[in-house]
Write a protein that holds these residues in place. Structure first.
Motif, mmCIF file in Angstrom:
data_model
loop_
_atom_site.group_PDB
_atom_site.id
_atom_site.type_symbol
_atom_site.label_atom_id
_atom_site.label_comp_id
_atom_site.label_asym_id
_atom_site.label_seq_id
_atom_site.Cartn_x
_atom_site.Cartn_y
_atom_site.Cartn_z
ATOM 1 N N LEU A 499 -14.437 -44.512 33.062
ATOM 2 C CA LEU A 499 -15.435 -43.604 32.502
ATOM 3 C C LEU A 499 -15.610 -42.362 33.379
ATOM 4 C CD1 LEU A 499 -18.232 -46.005 31.180
ATOM 5 C CD2 LEU A 499 -16.340 -44.963 29.926
ATOM 6 N N MET A 503 -15.163 -38.605 32.127
ATOM 7 C CA MET A 503 -16.242 -37.632 32.260
ATOM 8 C C MET A 503 -15.786 -36.416 33.053
ATOM 9 S SD MET A 503 -20.154 -38.109 33.734
ATOM 10 C CE MET A 503 -20.558 -39.398 32.560
ATOM 11 N N ALA A 526 -11.538 -40.398 23.311
ATOM 12 C CA ALA A 526 -12.441 -41.427 23.824
ATOM 13 C C ALA A 526 -12.424 -42.672 22.934
ATOM 14 C CB ALA A 526 -13.860 -40.868 23.922
ATOM 15 N N PRO A 539 -19.929 -46.480 24.986
ATOM 16 C CA PRO A 539 -19.981 -45.894 26.333
ATOM 17 C C PRO A 539 -19.001 -44.736 26.497
ATOM 18 C CG PRO A 539 -18.916 -48.045 26.384
ATOM 19 C CD PRO A 539 -19.522 -47.895 25.031
ATOM 20 N N PHE A 540 -17.881 -44.783 25.804
ATOM 21 C CA PHE A 540 -16.908 -43.696 25.908
ATOM 22 C C PHE A 540 -17.428 -42.428 25.225
ATOM 23 C CE2 PHE A 540 -14.533 -47.530 26.625
ATOM 24 C CZ PHE A 540 -13.584 -47.182 27.573
ATOM 25 N N THR A 543 -20.101 -40.963 27.319
ATOM 26 C CA THR A 543 -19.503 -40.276 28.468
ATOM 27 C C THR A 543 -19.048 -38.868 28.096
ATOM 28 O OG1 THR A 543 -18.753 -42.361 29.445
ATOM 29 C CG2 THR A 543 -17.591 -40.360 30.120
ATOM 30 N N VAL A 591 -22.496 -42.424 35.104
ATOM 31 C CA VAL A 591 -21.588 -43.539 34.780
ATOM 32 C C VAL A 591 -22.288 -44.892 34.886
ATOM 33 C CG1 VAL A 591 -19.497 -44.740 35.490
ATOM 34 C CG2 VAL A 591 -19.495 -42.235 35.302
ATOM 35 N N LEU A 595 -23.010 -47.540 31.650
ATOM 36 C CA LEU A 595 -22.566 -48.938 31.620
ATOM 37 C C LEU A 595 -23.752 -49.899 31.504
ATOM 38 C CD1 LEU A 595 -19.747 -48.827 34.326
ATOM 39 C CD2 LEU A 595 -19.480 -49.174 31.855
#
Length: 600
Positions: A499, A503, A526, A539-540, A543, A591, A595
Motif C-alpha cells: 500500500l 500511495m 489498484a 484498502p487499495f 490508498t 497506511v 489497514l
C-alpha cells in the motif's frame, strides 16, 4: 504485450508528458487523449463520450454549485470574521487558519475555501509584521488535507467512490473517508502548526511585507486645468490619449466647484479650474505637465484636498484592493488597454506585481499573466462583482472587510438535508447533491447567471474525457500488466509495504498532473492489484484517494498550490521543503490507518 496494450501505454505516456509540459490546458490534453483511444478503437464509439453522463462528473458539478451557494450565503464568512482575533504568533495563526480551511474543504470546493481565507491570512501577516509566506503555503496544504474528510471534499474521492461500485461493491458513502481522512488531516495540521511553518521560506528581504505591496501615496498628485487650457471643453479621454505613448498615468478623482467625484467617467468633459487627482510617477508627471499645459494645484489647497480624499476613502465611497489574476481570468495574455478595463468595467489598474516585485513597465502595454497581482481601484459597491467578472481574486484590501453573512440558516439547512439523505442512504450522492444545487438556485442563493460560472468546466471536461481513457486502460489489460509489475516488486513484502508503494506512486503522479486524472489512471490498477492478492479492493482504493490528494511537492499539482505562489513569493523549488516531510507523514499515518479501518 499486445498491440492494444502498447497503444494505450503510448497514449498515456504522451498524455502525461503533455500534462507535465503544461503548454496546453489539461482539459484540451484530456480530449486529445480521448480522441486517440477512440480513433485506435480501444473503446467502442458509442462509449467515447459516456463520461459526460458519469455519476462522478455530475456529482463534481453539483458540488461546485452547492459550494458557490454556501459561499454566497456567508456561511464560511461567519468563521472567517473571528480569525483576526487569534493573535500575532505565527504558530497560532497557522493552527487556526489551517484548521478552519481544512474543515471547510471537507464540505466545499477546496480552492473556494482557500480563496475565502487567503485575504484573511495576508491581512493577519501584514498586521503582525510577518511574511505572508509563513501562512499561505500551510494554508494551501491545509485545504488539500481537508478534502480527504468526506466523499465530496475533493474530486478524487468522488471518483474512487464510483470505482468501488464498478468493482462489484456499493459506492463509498459520504463519511466513509472520514476515519482515515481525519487521522491524516489531524496529523498534518499538527505538523504544519508546530513544525511545518518554520520550513517555509521567509521572503522579507525581497519584499517588506509589513507594508503594502504597492506604495502609491508618493504618486498621488493634483493637477489643475488652467484658464484657456487647450483641454478645457474636451473629454478626459482626449487628455489621456494625448500622453498615452509618453506617460503612465491614471485619473482617480475630479474636483469641480468644491465637489469631489471619484473615478470620473473617461468621457467627462473638462472645465477650466477643474482639479484632477492623478496617479503617476515623477517622469510621467513631468511629461504630462509639458504636453497638456496642466499645472500643479496650490500646495495648501492640495494638502487640504488630499486630506478630504483620505476621508472619502475612509467613508467607503471608493476603495483600493490587491487582486490576483487566476488562470480563468479574461485578463490572461491581454493588456488592460486592449480590454478597455477603465471604460468597460470602471476599474483603474494602478500597478502590477509579478513574482513578488512591482513591475515598472507601462501598464497599458503590459501583457498580464496568471498569478500577477494587481493594485486596482473601483467603486466600493461594485468592486467585488467587477473582480469576479474579470476572474480576479481579491487578496487584501486597505482595511480588511468581510461581508456580513446572509441566508446562513437557509443554505446550511439545504446542505444538511442533502448530507442526511446521503448518510441515511435514502438517495444517492449524485441525486441528493443535484437536488441541493437546484434548491440553491431556486432560493436565490446562487444567481441564475452564476450557475455555469460556478462549474469549473476544464475539470468537468477533464473527468469526462479521462474516464473512458481509464476504461481503455482496463479493457485492454494494460492495468493488469501494471498491477502485476507492482505485485512482483512487492511479492515478498507485507501488505503495508504494498500500500505504501501504491500511495507513493499516486502521490508522485498527482504532483505532475491534475489529481482527478491521477485517480482515474490509478484506480483501475489498484483494483487489479487487489484481485491479484485476492484481497478486498477497499484498502487499495482508499490508498489511491489519499495519495491523489497529496500534491505537496510542486505548485503545478493542484490549483491551491498555484494560487498562493505569487502572493507568498514562492519559487518552484520551495514546495518540496515543506511538502516532502508532510508527504512522508501522510504515508506513515495513512497506511496503518487504512489497514486498520479497511482490512485486506
Amino acid at each position: 504485450m499486445t498491440t492494444e496494450q502498447l497503444t494505450i501505454f503510448a497514449i498515456l505516456a504522451i498524455t502525461l508528458g503533455l500534462f507535465v509540459w503544461g503548454r496546453w490546458r489539461y482539459d484540451i490534453v484530456a480530449l486529445l487523449s480521448l480522441l486517440a483511444v477512440g480513433l485506435f478503437g480501444l473503446i467502442p464509439p458509442q462509449e467515447m463520450f459516456a463520461g459526460l453522463g458519469h455519476p462522478a462528473v455530475i456529482t463534481v458539478a453539483a458540488v461546485l454549485v452547492v459550494s458557490r451557494g454556501l459561499l454566497n450565503a456567508g456561511l464560511v464568512d461567519t468563521l472567517a470574521r473571528h480569525l483576526t482575533r487569534v493573535g500575532e504568533q505565527p504558530w497560532i495563526q497557522v493552527a487556526t487558519l489551517t484548521s478552519i480551511v481544512a474543515l471547510s474543504s471537507g464540505f466545499i470546493n477546496n480552492v473556494g475555501a482557500l480563496a475565502l481565507f487567503m485575504p484573511v491570512a495576508i491581512w493577519m501577516s501584514r498586521k503582525g509584521g510577518s511574511s505572508p509566506s509563513l501562512l499561505l503555503m500551510p494554508l494551501a496544504f491545509g485545504s488539500l488535507l481537508g478534502g480527504m474528510l468526506t466523499m465530496i471534499g475533493t474530486p478524487p474521492n468522488i471518483i474512487i467512490a464510483t470505482y468501488r461500485q464498478e468493482s462489484g461493491g456499493t459506492p463509498f458513502g459520504m463519511f466513509d473517508f472520514l476515519p482515515v481522512g481525519a487521522a491524516v488531516t489531524l496529523a498534518g495540521l499538527l505538523f504544519l502548526s508546530l513544525i511545518g511553518w518554520r520550513l517555509t521560506p521567509k521572503r522579507k528581504e525581497e519584499q517588506d511585507t509589513s507594508k503594502d505591496l504597492f506604495e502609491i501615496s508618493a504618486y498621488l498628485t493634483e493637477l489643475r486645468v488652467p484658464k484657456e487650457c487647450k483641454f478645457a471643453g474636451r473629454t478626459l479621454h482626449d487628455l489621456m490619449a494625448a500622453v498615452k505613448d509618453d506617460a503612465d498615468m491614471s485619473v482617480v478623482g475630479l474636483v469641480r466647484s468644491g465637489k469631489r467625484k471619484a473615478l470620473p467617467s473617461i468621457f467627462e468633459v473638462l472645465q477650466e479650474e477643474d482639479i484632477l487627482l492623478v496617479e503617476s510617477d515623477s517622469d510621467s508627471l513631468k511629461t504630462l505637465l509639458d504636453v497638456t499645459s496642466l499645472v500643479l494645484a496650490a500646495g495648501e489647497d492640495q494638502d487640504q484636498d488630499q486630506d478630504e480624499e483620505k476621508k472619502k476613502k475612509k467613508a467607503g465611497e471608493w476603495n483600493l484592493t490587491e487582486a490576483i489574476i487566476t488562470h480563468k481570468s479574461i485578463l490572461v495574455g491581454k493588456t488592460t488597454s486592449a480590454l478597455s478595463v477603465r471604460e468597460r468595467y470602471g476599474l483603474n489598474v494602478l500597478a502590477v506585481a509579478r513574482q513578488g516585485h512591482r513591475l515598472r513597465e507601462r501598464l497599458g502595454k503590459l501583457r498580464l499573466e496568471a498569478g500577477d497581482v494587481l493594485l486596482v481601484q473601483g467603486q466600493e459597491e461594485s468592486l467585488q462583482s467587477t473582480l469576479n467578472e474579470l476572474g480576479c481574486l481579491p487578496l487584501a484590501s486597505r482595511g480588511l472587510r468581510i461581508g456580513k453573512p446572509h441566508k446562513v440558516l437557509l443554505s446550511g439547512g439545504i446542505f444538511t438535508v442533502a448530507l442526511a439523505l446521503i448518510a441515511l442512504e435514502l438517495l444517492s450522492a449524485t441525486t441528493a447533491l443535484v437536488g441541493a444545487a437546484l434548491a440553491m438556485v431556486m432560493t436565490g442563493l446562487v444567481a441564475k447567471d452564476e450557475v455555469y460560472d460556478s462549474v469549473d468546466m476544464p475539470v468537468i471536461i477533464l473527468l469526462a474525457a479521462m474516464l473512458p481513457v481509464g476504461q481503455a486502460l482496463e479493457t485492454t489489460g494494460a492495468s493488469d500488466l501494471i498491477a502485476q509489475a507492482l505485485l512482483e516488486i512487492a511479492r515478498s513484502a507485507s501488505p503495508a509495504i504494498v500500500l505504501a508503494l501504491l500511495m507513493t506512486a499516486v502521490m508522485l503522479l498527482s504532483n505532475l498532473i491534475n489529481n482527478a486524472a491521477a485517480a482515474v489512471i490509478a484506480a483501475p490498477i489498484a483494483i487489479k492489484m487487489a484481485q491479484g492478492m485476492e484481497a478486498s479492493a477497499d484498502p487499495f482504493l482508499m490508498t489511491v484517494a489519499i495519495g491523489a490528494s497529496c500534491a505537496f511537492l510542486t505548485p503545478i499539482g493542484h490549483q491551491s498550490n498555484a494560487l498562493v505562489m505569487v502572493p507568498g513569493g514562492y519559487r518552484f523549488g520551495d514546495y518540496w521543503r515543506l511538502g516532502l516531510p508532510l508527504s512522508v507523514l501522510v504515508l506513515v499515518v495513512g497506511v496503518p490507518m487504512i489497514l486498520w479501518f479497511w482490512p485486506l
